[in-house]
Structure formats: C-alpha cells, structure tokens
Design an enzyme around this catalytic site. Structure first.
Site, PDB file in Angstrom:
ATOM      1  CB  THR A   1      62.056   5.513 -35.161  1.00  0.00           C
ATOM      2  OG1 THR A   1      60.847   6.208 -34.824  1.00  0.00           O
ATOM      3  CG2 THR A   1      62.135   5.390 -36.669  1.00  0.00           C
TER       4      THR A   1
ATOM      5  CG  ASP B   1      57.755   7.741 -37.179  1.00  0.00           C
ATOM      6  OD1 ASP B   1      57.828   7.775 -35.950  1.00  0.00           O
ATOM      7  OD2 ASP B   1      58.480   7.014 -37.883  1.00  0.00           O
TER       8      ASP B   1
ATOM      9  CB  ILE C   1      56.787   4.680 -34.590  1.00  0.00           C
ATOM     10  CG1 ILE C   1      55.712   4.050 -35.476  1.00  0.00           C
ATOM     11  CG2 ILE C   1      57.909   3.662 -34.344  1.00  0.00           C
ATOM     12  CD1 ILE C   1      56.207   3.527 -36.802  1.00  0.00           C
ATOM     13  CG  ASP C   2      58.905   5.550 -27.736  1.00  0.00           C
ATOM     14  OD1 ASP C   2      59.734   6.402 -28.059  1.00  0.00           O
ATOM     15  OD2 ASP C   2      58.953   4.930 -26.662  1.00  0.00           O
TER      16      ASP C   2
ATOM     17  CG  ASP D   1      56.279   8.594 -29.762  1.00  0.00           C
ATOM     18  OD1 ASP D   1      56.411   8.538 -31.004  1.00  0.00           O
ATOM     19  OD2 ASP D   1      57.249   8.565 -28.985  1.00  0.00           O
TER      20      ASP D   1
ATOM     21  CG  ASP E   1      59.900   9.721 -26.107  1.00  0.00           C
ATOM     22  OD1 ASP E   1      59.266   9.267 -27.078  1.00  0.00           O
ATOM     23  OD2 ASP E   1      61.028  10.231 -26.209  1.00  0.00           O
TER      24      ASP E   1
ATOM     25  CD  GLU F   1      58.882  11.742 -32.132  1.00  0.00           C
ATOM     26  OE1 GLU F   1      60.113  11.809 -32.070  1.00  0.00           O
ATOM     27  OE2 GLU F   1      58.244  10.688 -31.974  1.00  0.00           O
TER      28      GLU F   1
END
Length: 361
Positions: A144, A49, A141-142, A139, A295, A72
C-alpha cells in the site's frame, strides 16, 4: 506452452477477478484522494483495499460456495464511518456496468451491508492444517505504501488446501512482463499492461498478460544450479528488518546489494519466479515479529515451482497453518534449492559473529 488442464475453473475465476480488481486499483491511483486510513500497526489502508477484498470474496464465494476465505481487512472501520463505507461502495460500482463485469469476470455485492459482511468473512479467519480443506487467502493490495506513490504493488490470491499451498495467482497491475535486471519500486510498466504470475503445485509456474486474454501463458524456467545469486530485498519505506545483517550476508556471498529493492512481499516472490532475482534473506528486528499470511500464502509457491527453496531463518519449513500471522516461523531465507544451505549458513555465521545468537533460538 500453457499450463496443465487442472484447476481450470479456479484459474479462470482468478484471472477475471484480478482483471477487474486491477481496474479498481488503477482508478484510485488516478484520483487525488486515496481515502487512506491508518491501522493499529500504522500500516496504511485505502478504499481500494476494502473494495478489492469485497470483490474477491464475492467472486470466489459465488464460484466456490463450500470454500472458506482469509483476507487482510475487516469491515469495522467501514461500519463505523458511513462516508468511508459509501466511498468503497461507489468505487465498486464504477465497474458494475463494465463489459467484463457484465460477462461474469467478477461478482459484486448487492448492498452495502452485504459488502461489509463479505469483507468480515475473511477478516478474522485463518488457514488451518490437515482436514481444514480449501481456504483462499487474499491480499487486496500488497505494498500500500508504494501503491499510494503510484509505484509497484500486487494483488495476491492463494489457495491453501489442508494447510499446504496448492495454487498461487498474483496480479501485478503495473509490472512489465518483460522487465530485465534489478527491479525497483518505481519501475512501473511504461506500456501500462501489467501481468499475472501464477503457479500450480507440482506443475510449474507461469506468466501471462493481465488484460490480454488471447495471449498464451508461458511457463517460467527452473532456477539453474550454476546461475549467479541475485538479491531481492527491501531497504526503503519498511523498518522491520534487523539492521546491519542483510548487506553483510550479501557481501559474504559475493552478491551485490540490494539487487532488486521492493517493498511488497508478494511482488518479491513474483519477481523471483520471473528470474529478476533468486535470493532473499529477511531477519526481523524483533524476535517476536512475525510475517502475515496474506503476504506469502500462495505467492511463495511461485518461486518454489521454479526450483526455489524457502525456509525461515532457522531453516524450518514455513507453516501456513499457524494462523493469520506465521507465528511458527521467524523471517525468511530463500534461494535456488542447490544453494539454499550455503545462503542459510551465511545468515547463521553473520548473526553469530555479530553476537546476535538470540535470533537463532
């Protein structure tokens, strides 16, 4: 059919950055230790991330120095933990000599301090309304939770101009472009190719291979007013939904439930643009629970540009200028334009019948 000749630099920057970010994320999937820490809201975050957010901001700041950024993560955990910072730095440097990086597909920070500063540039900001100009929302990594299990996840890049979605580019490193039927978190691309789904406001949505730059993008078809409704939701790993509502709404509409069952919101919007599903309803279990900008910003445009309509549970348009959390809205109702009112009415009817009128106020 290719996309119109606008936002060419923005799209090429996004495609290159996503290709390299995907490589970073896949390296971590292959390792035993994901470098996971837990945030205040108990959601997990990995070294991937942090590394991907640094890569994205460094790349886009170089290409568009006048723009601002929302992401994020912030770098507080890295600054407080030298070992964690070094792992993120080492991960970024695994692609420093990569041929695509050398050709300019992405930019990387030059020092650990610069890496942390770049992450922090996006860690507290938000997209505003009229007059705030161009804001990129990332984002890294959406999903996780699913990512850590080796399942589906997404990387989101959204361009918000004066509070309005203008461009959405979503990288799906392990989703097949040719998936048919309901989609589950575990349905990873058997060929490992991945895809990019993107949209330009007023010009449609498109899909292309993640790694094959020679392959032309295809324009995604519009939602049909006569097609059957097909749900996209989440029934596992996430506990933010109001119990006993979503399956009843689906039953009221005569739709099988859950349909596609996916944790990452960005991936849900991409799946709906790809025609894997076309309806989603999300009522949070608490009235003071709000969605997070990264998101949804940009990713919602994918579905809208294929003829989808997205509002909150109250029927209000989603206000991306509210802040890092979309605090002007409560939940989501999304469906093809022609049937959105019908789906929204079903949600209201079910909430009223269950004595949950407070969620409609």
């Amino acid at each position: 059919m290719g996309h119109p000749e606008i936002f060419q630099k923005e799209l090429e920057t996004a495609f290159g950055a996503l290709r390299q970010a995907s490589k970073l994320s896949q390296l971590i999937i292959a390792s035993q230790d994901k470098g996971t820490i837990t945030k205040d809201d108990f959601s997990p975050v990995t070294i991937a991330d942090f590394a991907i957010q640094a890569l994205l901001i460094c790349t886009f700041k170089d290409a568009f120095p006048e723009d601002t950024f929302v992401g994020e993560e912030d770098a507080a955990d890295l600054r407080a933990n030298e070992a964690l910072m070094s792992r993120v730095w080492d991960l970024l440097n695994t692609i420093a000599q990569d041929e695509d990086t050398q050709k300019g597909a992405c930019k990387l920070p030059q020092t650990k301090d610069q890496m942390c500063d770049l992450i922090d540039q996006a860690g507290t900001s938000h997209s505003g309304g009229a007059g705030t100009g161009r804001v990129w929302v990332f984002d890294p990594i959406d999903g996780t939770k699913t990512y850590l299990r080796g399942e589906l996840y997404a990387i989101n890049i959204g361009l918000i101009v004066d509070g309005k979605q203008t461009l959405g580019v979503v990288g799906c490193p392990n989703l097949s472009l040719n998936h048919k039927g309901p989609l589950r978190n575990s349905d990873i691309d058997p060929e490992g190719k991945g895809c990019i789904v993107y949209a330009i406001k007023g010009h449609g949505a498109f899909a292309r291979s993640l790694h094959d730059g020679s392959q032309d993008a295809v324009q995604l078809p519009k939602q049909s007013a006569t097609q059957e409704l097909s749900f996209v939701t989440c029934i596992g790993l996430v506990d933010s939904a109001l119990d006993g509502v979503h399956e009843v709404v689906a039953e009221r509409l005569g739709v099988s439930f859950p349909g596609s069952d996916l944790v990452p919101w960005v991936l849900r919007w991409a799946a709906m643009a790809l025609g894997i599903g076309n309806t989603t309803v999300w009522v949070y279990k608490r009235r003071d629970r709000f969605a997070k900008s990264w998101d949804h910003s940009g990713a919602m445009l994918l579905f809208e540009e294929t003829g989808g309509k997205i509002t909150d549970v109250h029927g209000k348009d989603i206000d991306l200028s509210a802040g890092r959390k979309l605090s002007a809205n409560f939940g989501f109702v999304a469906a093809p334009v022609a049937v959105h009112d019908k789906v929204l009415k079903a949600v209201h009817d079910v909430l009223k019948e269950q004595g949950r009128d407070a969620f409609l106020q």
